[in-house]
Design an enzyme around this catalytic site. Structure first.
Site, PDB file in Angstrom:
ATOM      1  N   ASN A  30      50.094  13.355  41.237  1.00  0.00           N
ATOM      2  CA  ASN A  30      49.386  11.946  40.793  1.00  0.00           C
ATOM      3  C   ASN A  30      49.637  10.792  41.896  1.00  0.00           C
ATOM      4  O   ASN A  30      49.307   9.926  41.339  1.00  0.00           O
ATOM      5  CB  ASN A  30      49.997  11.718  39.539  1.00  0.00           C
ATOM      6  CG  ASN A  30      49.525  10.468  38.865  1.00  0.00           C
ATOM      7  OD1 ASN A  30      48.180  10.477  38.906  1.00  0.00           O
ATOM      8  ND2 ASN A  30      50.138   9.833  38.107  1.00  0.00           N
ATOM      9  N   SER A  82      39.491  12.505  40.104  1.00  0.00           N
ATOM     10  CA  SER A  82      38.687  11.335  39.628  1.00  0.00           C
ATOM     11  C   SER A  82      37.334  12.085  39.468  1.00  0.00           C
ATOM     12  O   SER A  82      36.816  12.814  40.117  1.00  0.00           O
ATOM     13  CB  SER A  82      38.753  10.355  40.679  1.00  0.00           C
ATOM     14  OG  SER A  82      37.841   9.273  40.432  1.00  0.00           O
ATOM     15  N   TYR A  94      37.063   7.315  49.249  1.00  0.00           N
ATOM     16  CA  TYR A  94      37.925   7.794  48.029  1.00  0.00           C
ATOM     17  C   TYR A  94      36.934   8.880  47.403  1.00  0.00           C
ATOM     18  O   TYR A  94      37.575   9.824  47.105  1.00  0.00           O
ATOM     19  CB  TYR A  94      37.906   6.583  47.055  1.00  0.00           C
ATOM     20  CG  TYR A  94      38.810   6.846  45.677  1.00  0.00           C
ATOM     21  CD1 TYR A  94      40.053   7.150  45.839  1.00  0.00           C
ATOM     22  CD2 TYR A  94      38.040   7.111  44.440  1.00  0.00           C
ATOM     23  CE1 TYR A  94      40.715   7.526  44.766  1.00  0.00           C
ATOM     24  CE2 TYR A  94      38.755   7.223  43.531  1.00  0.00           C
ATOM     25  CZ  TYR A  94      39.820   7.773  43.372  1.00  0.00           C
ATOM     26  OH  TYR A  94      40.700   7.873  42.305  1.00  0.00           O
ATOM     27  N   LYS A  98      38.341  12.724  47.133  1.00  0.00           N
ATOM     28  CA  LYS A  98      38.626  13.447  45.861  1.00  0.00           C
ATOM     29  C   LYS A  98      37.882  14.612  45.786  1.00  0.00           C
ATOM     30  O   LYS A  98      38.283  15.442  45.082  1.00  0.00           O
ATOM     31  CB  LYS A  98      38.380  12.186  44.692  1.00  0.00           C
ATOM     32  CG  LYS A  98      39.563  11.307  44.702  1.00  0.00           C
ATOM     33  CD  LYS A  98      40.833  11.784  44.181  1.00  0.00           C
ATOM     34  CE  LYS A  98      41.747  10.830  43.965  1.00  0.00           C
ATOM     35  NZ  LYS A  98      43.185  11.383  43.432  1.00  0.00           N
TER      36      LYS A  98
END
Length: 197
Positions: A30, A82, A94, A98
């Site tokens: 996480n 995500s 990002y 991801k």
């Protein structure tokens, strides 16, 4: 513990071993976030920081932990990815990293599946957390929040941490034995794609 330094994940496992906690049956990755890096033309060092934070730490820990699961013929590894991995939500760095984590989950899950290790990923949408992005935006830019909830969130509200946590708990259980390499959006209808994996 700050896991960004190169030797930190190994240090974490050494510390766990000192407390007689060396064999892991379940790991939930996480660690992640944008690190507030939003410029698509940011430096390579910034790219590496986002890569390290969202992807490399998980790989490093898996390399040290999963072989023990394989020997014991049981394990659960859940990556918190995500919906940005599947669609253009958020900074380029990002989204790209991801997406890499999500592809790794699908591929790696197939490799370790014969040994009873289930690797999966949850793709959360917008979740309200204390002092998080949406908490701050609710105070600083309520019109933006209202527009987002009206136009993007089919459920009309933000997710709650426990709504993600409950699904993660399922993926860590015996009930998830057929979830090899599963990529599961848990996003309140925010995503616009037809298929998870």
């Amino acid at each position: 513990m700050d896991l960004m330094p190169e030797d930190a994940p190994a240090g974490l496992l050494r510390e766990c071993a000192q407390h007689n906690f060396a064999d892991f049956d379940i790991v939930v990755h996480n660690v992640g976030g944008t690190l507030d890096i939003k410029d698509p033309f940011c430096s390579l060092d910034d790219w590496r920081r986002v890569y390290r934070f969202n992807f490399e730490i998980a790989i490093e820990l898996n390399r040290m932990i999963v072989p023990g699961m394989q020997k014991r013929k049981w394990g659960r590894v859940v990556h918190i990815s995500s919906i940005s991995a599947m669609e253009n939500h958020g900074p380029v760095t990002y989204c790209a990293i991801k997406a890499a984590l999500t592809a790794y989950t699908r591929s790696f899950g197939g490799v370790v599946a014969p040994d009873g290790v289930v690797v999966s990923a949850v793709l959360p949408g917008a979740v309200f957390t204390e002092q998080g992005y949406w908490d701050t935006a609710s105070t600083e830019n309520p019109a933006h929040v209202e527009k987002f909830l009206t136009e993007r969130q089919r459920i009309g509200r933000f997710g709650k941490p426990e709504e993600i946590g409950n699904y993660v708990a399922y993926l860590c259980s015996e009930l998830a034995s057929f979830n090899t390499g599963s990529i599961v959006p848990v996003d309140g209808g925010q995503g616009r794609g037809y298929f998870g994996q």
